[in-house]
Design a protein around this motif. Structure first.
Motif, mmCIF file in Angstrom:
data_model
loop_
_atom_site.group_PDB
_atom_site.id
_atom_site.type_symbol
_atom_site.label_atom_id
_atom_site.label_comp_id
_atom_site.label_asym_id
_atom_site.label_seq_id
_atom_site.Cartn_x
_atom_site.Cartn_y
_atom_site.Cartn_z
ATOM 1 N N TYR B 44 0.736 -1.139 0.161
ATOM 2 C CA TYR B 44 -0.074 0.057 -0.016
ATOM 3 C C TYR B 44 0.776 1.274 -0.113
ATOM 4 N N LYS B 45 1.629 1.145 0.684
ATOM 5 C CA LYS B 45 2.868 2.425 1.054
ATOM 6 C C LYS B 45 3.620 2.753 -0.318
ATOM 7 N N LYS B 46 3.862 1.602 -0.781
ATOM 8 C CA LYS B 46 4.653 1.660 -2.186
ATOM 9 C C LYS B 46 3.783 2.157 -3.132
ATOM 10 N N ALA B 47 2.563 1.968 -3.306
ATOM 11 C CA ALA B 47 1.559 2.372 -4.187
ATOM 12 C C ALA B 47 1.740 3.762 -4.022
ATOM 13 N N VAL B 48 1.391 4.402 -2.751
ATOM 14 C CA VAL B 48 0.979 5.777 -2.624
ATOM 15 C C VAL B 48 2.318 6.602 -2.655
ATOM 16 N N ASP B 49 3.253 6.254 -2.088
ATOM 17 C CA ASP B 49 4.645 6.948 -2.242
ATOM 18 C C ASP B 49 5.204 6.922 -3.793
ATOM 19 N N GLY B 50 4.908 6.027 -4.700
ATOM 20 C CA GLY B 50 5.164 6.029 -6.044
ATOM 21 C C GLY B 50 4.272 7.171 -6.604
ATOM 22 N N LEU B 51 2.784 7.064 -6.468
ATOM 23 C CA LEU B 51 2.190 7.864 -6.908
ATOM 24 C C LEU B 51 2.380 9.307 -6.582
ATOM 25 N N ARG B 52 2.905 9.632 -5.380
ATOM 26 C CA ARG B 52 3.169 10.917 -4.812
ATOM 27 C C ARG B 52 4.450 11.338 -5.697
ATOM 28 N N GLY B 221 -21.954 8.521 3.905
ATOM 29 C CA GLY B 221 -21.522 6.861 3.911
ATOM 30 C C GLY B 221 -20.990 6.533 4.951
ATOM 31 N N SER B 222 -20.382 5.207 4.556
ATOM 32 C CA SER B 222 -19.819 4.536 5.765
ATOM 33 C C SER B 222 -18.512 4.122 5.507
ATOM 34 N N TYR B 223 -18.184 3.145 5.200
ATOM 35 C CA TYR B 223 -16.892 2.458 5.136
ATOM 36 C C TYR B 223 -15.936 3.442 4.170
ATOM 37 N N HIS B 224 -16.865 3.900 3.029
ATOM 38 C CA HIS B 224 -15.951 4.563 1.986
ATOM 39 C C HIS B 224 -16.021 6.142 2.348
ATOM 40 N N SER B 225 -16.376 6.570 3.276
ATOM 41 C CA SER B 225 -16.609 8.244 3.502
ATOM 42 C C SER B 225 -15.019 8.668 3.838
ATOM 43 N N ILE B 226 -14.706 9.680 3.492
ATOM 44 C CA ILE B 226 -13.743 10.374 3.394
ATOM 45 C C ILE B 226 -12.900 10.014 5.062
ATOM 46 N N PRO B 227 -13.593 10.573 5.960
ATOM 47 C CA PRO B 227 -12.830 10.046 7.506
ATOM 48 C C PRO B 227 -12.484 8.591 7.606
ATOM 49 N N SER B 228 -13.281 7.693 7.253
ATOM 50 C CA SER B 228 -13.023 6.328 7.079
ATOM 51 C C SER B 228 -11.785 5.914 6.397
ATOM 52 N N LEU B 229 -11.795 6.351 5.027
ATOM 53 C CA LEU B 229 -10.857 6.224 4.211
ATOM 54 C C LEU B 229 -9.335 6.773 4.651
ATOM 55 N N TYR B 230 -9.469 7.855 5.019
ATOM 56 C CA TYR B 230 -8.553 8.798 5.619
ATOM 57 C C TYR B 230 -7.890 8.042 6.818
ATOM 58 N N THR B 231 -8.643 7.623 7.829
ATOM 59 C CA THR B 231 -8.141 6.916 8.927
ATOM 60 C C THR B 231 -7.306 5.739 8.730
ATOM 61 N N HIS B 232 -7.807 4.826 7.874
ATOM 62 C CA HIS B 232 -7.144 3.836 7.473
ATOM 63 C C HIS B 232 -5.973 4.123 6.588
ATOM 64 N N ALA B 233 -5.971 4.986 5.752
ATOM 65 C CA ALA B 233 -4.796 5.343 4.960
ATOM 66 C C ALA B 233 -3.680 5.631 5.774
ATOM 67 N N VAL B 234 -3.598 6.269 6.775
ATOM 68 C CA VAL B 234 -2.566 6.735 7.442
ATOM 69 C C VAL B 234 -1.671 5.582 8.209
ATOM 70 N N LYS B 235 -2.738 4.442 8.249
ATOM 71 C CA LYS B 235 -2.079 3.204 8.645
ATOM 72 C C LYS B 235 -1.678 2.256 7.575
ATOM 73 N N ASN B 236 -1.734 2.841 6.258
ATOM 74 C CA ASN B 236 -1.546 2.007 4.950
ATOM 75 C C ASN B 236 -2.561 0.798 4.726
ATOM 76 N N GLN B 237 -3.799 1.086 5.222
ATOM 77 C CA GLN B 237 -4.897 0.083 5.191
ATOM 78 C C GLN B 237 -6.117 0.598 4.630
ATOM 79 N N ASN B 238 -6.745 -0.322 4.253
ATOM 80 C CA ASN B 238 -8.210 0.109 3.516
ATOM 81 C C ASN B 238 -9.323 -0.269 4.816
ATOM 82 N N PRO B 239 -10.394 0.422 4.835
ATOM 83 C CA PRO B 239 -11.435 0.159 5.577
ATOM 84 C C PRO B 239 -12.119 -1.506 5.210
ATOM 85 N N GLU B 240 -11.976 -1.740 3.934
ATOM 86 C CA GLU B 240 -12.704 -2.918 3.551
ATOM 87 C C GLU B 240 -11.320 -4.144 3.101
#
Lengths: 357, 357
Positions: B44-52, B221-240
């Motif tokens: 996950y981190k590699k994908a994000v760092d690469g896109l950055r 929304g629920s699992y894919h609201s921005i706060p839910s996505l963001y809270t998981h993203a900082v841990k290099n994870q997805n809600p689902e």
């Protein structure tokens, strides 16, 4: 090509034919085909017809595709509940289904049991319930709710829709689809496919309910509302560019399972489950977490390992087997074993022989 | 392994390294790894760092994953608009973004231009707009909106969020991310990956707006609201459980693109686009559908072929090339050519040589 036998309950070990199908998919250019082409429509139709045959779906059922089962929780609430749903909660995943209804500003109610427990038929009927949500198989605890209990909810709530989360149980359970209204799963568990696809089975009553909410001016979402999904499904298409490779692989694996025979798959599942429960019952230090046999899952078997968890894990790993960790707070005291169609009798025999040591 | 050169604008021809990465993924058991494992977090981190690195994202931007760009249209409206969004509509996909706002019971407004047309800077400012949605590259018509026009919207609507649909243009455009608030794409176009993954770039203002709506009691929304996505993203994870294989392949292809260099990719894109537009301008019977050079897309080039559409298609197919059909009512009179990073200079030279025939 990974030598390890993977017993984690999801993502699961791949179904043993998946790698061959992936090679064929790339050879035939499947990942680049247009999702509006006849070729794609025939793949879509093959997946749906295969699922109908494998699961014995009646004609009034429709097969819809989403990105995940998590998405289906949300779409169930959005499309089928104006105000009040009732949720049977006995673990992390059934709890999440309830919470999603809260997050969508509905007014859900719940009936709770502790982790590792099932439910008893109750005389109390909650008023005004539009949808009853129940998790057939709690992946977190290894509790499976008997089918007769699920069907009893239809009698208690004749005016409500009955939605069954079958994420970690299908294709094993032989549901009587005339006694429920919807069931759903994600492909990375019992079907042994790469994650990224949810499969949502809905009957005509679900379509009617979604259209009724829409006619009242309630938003039921957009591209993945039931009417949008259904309108495309009858043309063997999706509203969006879907996970084409995922749907192709599902079609192929379902064909393999139909060829093998659902009866054989179910019998083998029961044989393997009996082997492992027997091994846990007779083990000196391990025991099944779910004590009540009526609630013991056939597809996700959870072992209480106490202080031995780490040692057992190492023992299994030394023989090329990977158990699943216990869920959440049980991470250090339990192990979970998926018993999916991809796990062979020989793999289960090796597992119990190693545990018996 | 498919011999055809595929110019359809999506799903696109795969990036030329994808098949090797798929083989490695299966060899290493990637499709079965747990999405809660350290191994997954590093992918996950590699994908994000690469896109950055590839896109030059500032630190106040975050990378979120969904099932499709279609889903992102819905999540943008759900998370960033309480009542009123403004949409620039000049084709089927920008129109769909507007319609999704209607389906979510918001009160969107629109500024329209005909298929094949761009927009001019206007003095008229719509009041009360919370979000401006604009499609950088209309895949249906081959119109690309100049970056300066997009940035001018920020000046016109300083209090609104600016969301750019870059589905069929990224990674080509060199956006100044400080002048927009969100951009998004799906991986089956410019990144040449199998469909089933949407990538949503949001800045801190988007997170704040979603939290503001939530604090007002509005469902985002629920699992894919921005706060839910963001809270998981900082841990290099997805809600689902996400499309693990898709995120792995994205990480690998982005690494390949970073190695090749974004400047080289952009220059090559411009060279290939110039070749094809030149060929269309000088052709006896074909011409570019988008006449105004300021609006001609570099990544999806649409040719008016009139009665010659079928013949041109056959000619190209006879040389192993597959053009994309015209969109909707233009199916029989236009052809579309994707010009993505996977399309080599040599493939484009063969294309224009064949057209010049």
């Amino acid at each position: 090509m990974n030598p390890k036998i993977n017993f984690t309950p999801g993502p699961s070990q791949l179904y043993f034919t998946v790698e061959d199908h992936v090679r064929t998919a790339f050879r035939d250019g499947i990942p680049s085909i247009s999702h509006r082409s006849k070729q794609y429509e025939s793949i879509y139709k093959k997946a749906v017809d295969g699922l109908r045959a494998l699961l014995g779906l009646p004609a009034n059922y429709h097969v819809l595709f989403t990105g995940s089962a998590n998405e289906i929780w949300e779409r169930v609430i959005q499309n089928l509940v104006e105000e009040k749903s009732l949720h049977y909660v006995n673990g992390s995943f059934s709890k999440r289904f309830f919470e999603i209804a809260q997050l969508l500003n509905k007014k859900p109610e719940k009936i709770e049991a502790s982790m590792g427990q099932g439910f008893n038929i109750s005389d109390i009927v909650h008023p005004g319930i539009e949808l009853v949500g129940i998790t057939h198989n709690e992946t977190s605890s290894g509790v499976s709710v008997p089918l007769e209990f699920i069907y009893s909810l239809r009698e208690q709530y004749p005016d409500a829709l009955l939605a069954v989360d079958a994420v970690s149980s299908l294709p094993y359970p032989d549901f009587d689809y005339s006694k429920i209204d919807s069931a759903f799963f994600s492909v990375q568990k019992g079907f042994g496919l790469p994650a990224g696809l949810g499969v949502w089975l809905v009957n005509d009553k679900c379509i009617a309910k979604a259209e009724q909410l829409l006619s009242k001016g309630i938003s039921i979402g957009s591209y993945h509302s039931i009417p949008s999904l259904y309108t495309h499904a009858v043309k063997n298409q999706n509203p969006e560019t879907p996970n084409v490779l995922g749907i192709y692989l599902l079609a192929q694996v379902v064909e393999d399972m139909v060829r093998r025979g659902i009866t054989a798959i179910r019998k083998e599942t029961e044989y393997k489950a009996a082997l492992l429960y027997q091994a846990l019952e007779s083990h000196g230090t391990l025991k099944p977490f779910v004590q009540d046999k009526a609630f013991q899952s056939k597809t996700v078997i959870v072992a209480d390992c106490g202080d031995h968890t780490e040692n057992i894990t190492k023992l299994l790993q030394s023989k090329g087997m990977q158990p699943g960790d216990g869920y959440g707070s049980f991470k250090k005291s339990q192990l979970r074993f998926a018993n999916f169609p991809t796990h062979s009798k020989e793999q289960y025999e090796l597992l119990v022989d190693t545990l018996a040591g």
